[in-house]
Scaffold this motif. Sequence first.
Motif, short mmCIF file in Angstrom:
data_model
loop_
_atom_site.label_atom_id
_atom_site.label_comp_id
_atom_site.label_asym_id
_atom_site.label_seq_id
_atom_site.Cartn_x
_atom_site.Cartn_y
_atom_site.Cartn_z
N PHE A 112 4.13 -1.05 5.61
CA PHE A 112 3.26 0.10 5.36
C PHE A 112 2.14 0.15 6.40
CE2 PHE A 112 5.46 -0.30 1.40
CZ PHE A 112 5.59 1.01 0.95
N LEU A 113 1.66 -1.04 6.80
CA LEU A 113 0.62 -1.10 7.84
C LEU A 113 1.18 -0.51 9.14
CD1 LEU A 113 -2.25 -2.24 8.24
CD2 LEU A 113 -1.22 -4.40 8.92
N ASP A 114 2.36 -0.96 9.53
CA ASP A 114 2.98 -0.45 10.78
C ASP A 114 3.16 1.07 10.70
OD1 ASP A 114 3.16 -3.05 11.71
OD2 ASP A 114 5.28 -3.29 11.21
N CYS A 115 3.68 1.55 9.59
CA CYS A 115 3.92 2.99 9.45
C CYS A 115 2.60 3.76 9.44
CB CYS A 115 4.73 3.28 8.18
SG CYS A 115 6.41 2.64 8.25
N GLY A 116 1.57 3.15 8.87
CA GLY A 116 0.26 3.80 8.83
C GLY A 116 -0.31 4.05 10.22
N PHE A 117 0.03 3.15 11.16
CA PHE A 117 -0.47 3.36 12.53
C PHE A 117 0.11 4.66 13.10
CE2 PHE A 117 -0.45 -1.51 12.69
CZ PHE A 117 -1.76 -1.59 12.27
N VAL A 118 1.37 4.91 12.82
CA VAL A 118 2.02 6.14 13.30
C VAL A 118 1.37 7.36 12.66
CG1 VAL A 118 4.17 7.47 13.33
CG2 VAL A 118 4.22 5.04 13.86
N LEU A 119 1.11 7.26 11.37
CA LEU A 119 0.48 8.38 10.67
C LEU A 119 -0.89 8.68 11.28
CD1 LEU A 119 0.89 10.29 8.22
CD2 LEU A 119 -0.36 8.62 6.84
N ASP A 120 -1.67 7.63 11.53
CA ASP A 120 -3.00 7.85 12.09
C ASP A 120 -2.90 8.39 13.52
OD1 ASP A 120 -5.72 7.85 11.43
OD2 ASP A 120 -6.07 6.05 12.62
N ASN A 121 -1.95 7.87 14.29
CA ASN A 121 -1.77 8.40 15.65
C ASN A 121 -1.48 9.91 15.60
OD1 ASN A 121 -2.18 6.02 16.99
ND2 ASN A 121 -0.03 5.65 17.48
N LEU A 122 -0.62 10.29 14.66
CA LEU A 122 -0.28 11.72 14.54
C LEU A 122 -1.52 12.53 14.19
CD1 LEU A 122 3.06 11.45 12.51
CD2 LEU A 122 2.86 12.18 14.91
N MET A 123 -2.29 12.06 13.22
CA MET A 123 -3.48 12.80 12.78
C MET A 123 -4.51 12.90 13.90
SD MET A 123 -4.00 11.65 8.80
CE MET A 123 -4.10 9.89 9.03
#
Length: 224
Positions: A145-156
């Motif tokens: 979830f931490l790894d996936c969260g980085f992608v989400l934040d990068n997108l935002m």
Amino acid sequence: MNLSALEAMHARRSIREFESELVPADVIKQLVEAAGRAPSSKNTQPWRLYLVQGAALEALRADYLAAFESGKPAKPGYQYSPNPLPETWAARAKDVGIGIFKHKGIGRDDTEKRRAHDRENFRFFGAQQMFFLGTQENAFSYGTFLDCGFVLDNLMLGLTALGYGSCPQFSVMIYPDLLKKHIPNSADTLFIAGLPFGRPKTGSQVNAFQPARELIDNWFKTIG
Ligand SMILES: Cc1cc2nc3c(=O)[nH]c(=O)nc-3n(C[C@H](O)[C@H](O)[C@H](O)COP(=O)(O)O)c2cc1C
């Protein structure tokens, strides 16, 4: 528009009303390529990202709204928060809930307007384009979830830097069966979050809502 990293971090906020203008495909490709530079443990890159737009998004939206209206029972693929929340977290969650209703001029007992507010989540805030972030079902742990969260934040942050906006959504994760129905080859995907995005609506009142943050002294300590 192209903000620096720090400017984008400060400027990002949850956007809950969009113009109908589409983010061009080439911009989305650049954004996703940049977001995919996110770090991950052992470079496992456990994320999956789906862009849903056009007729596919309208069909999905119709199913979500029907599910919301009929009171379909929630069946999230994972539990987002501890239950109960620690006291200080619960107080902040309460503050933001009260804050957004106050900002929108919705009274305590106005159940109709409160329901309309909730419904907005299930119409994806009217966005014309949406990302859904996921990972492999039955193969995840906390770090995934931490790894996936980085992608989400990068997108935002990337969207903000380019003059667009978005709102991360867990609310829509309560009906993963609808995502599996509408997103091809996603049967073994655990959906983590939705991200409606687009050009923030000019003059929007709801988009001006900005919940306060703790002073950093309350959560940041320097040792040594
Ligand atoms: C993973 C995640 C899920 C969220 N889900 C929702 C949601 O379903 N609906 C919503 O209106 N806001 C949602 N939010 C937005 C938060 O309420 C928001 O980030 C927080 O109040 C801080 O406000 P800001 O993003 O404007 O700075 C979510 C945020 C995160 C990080």
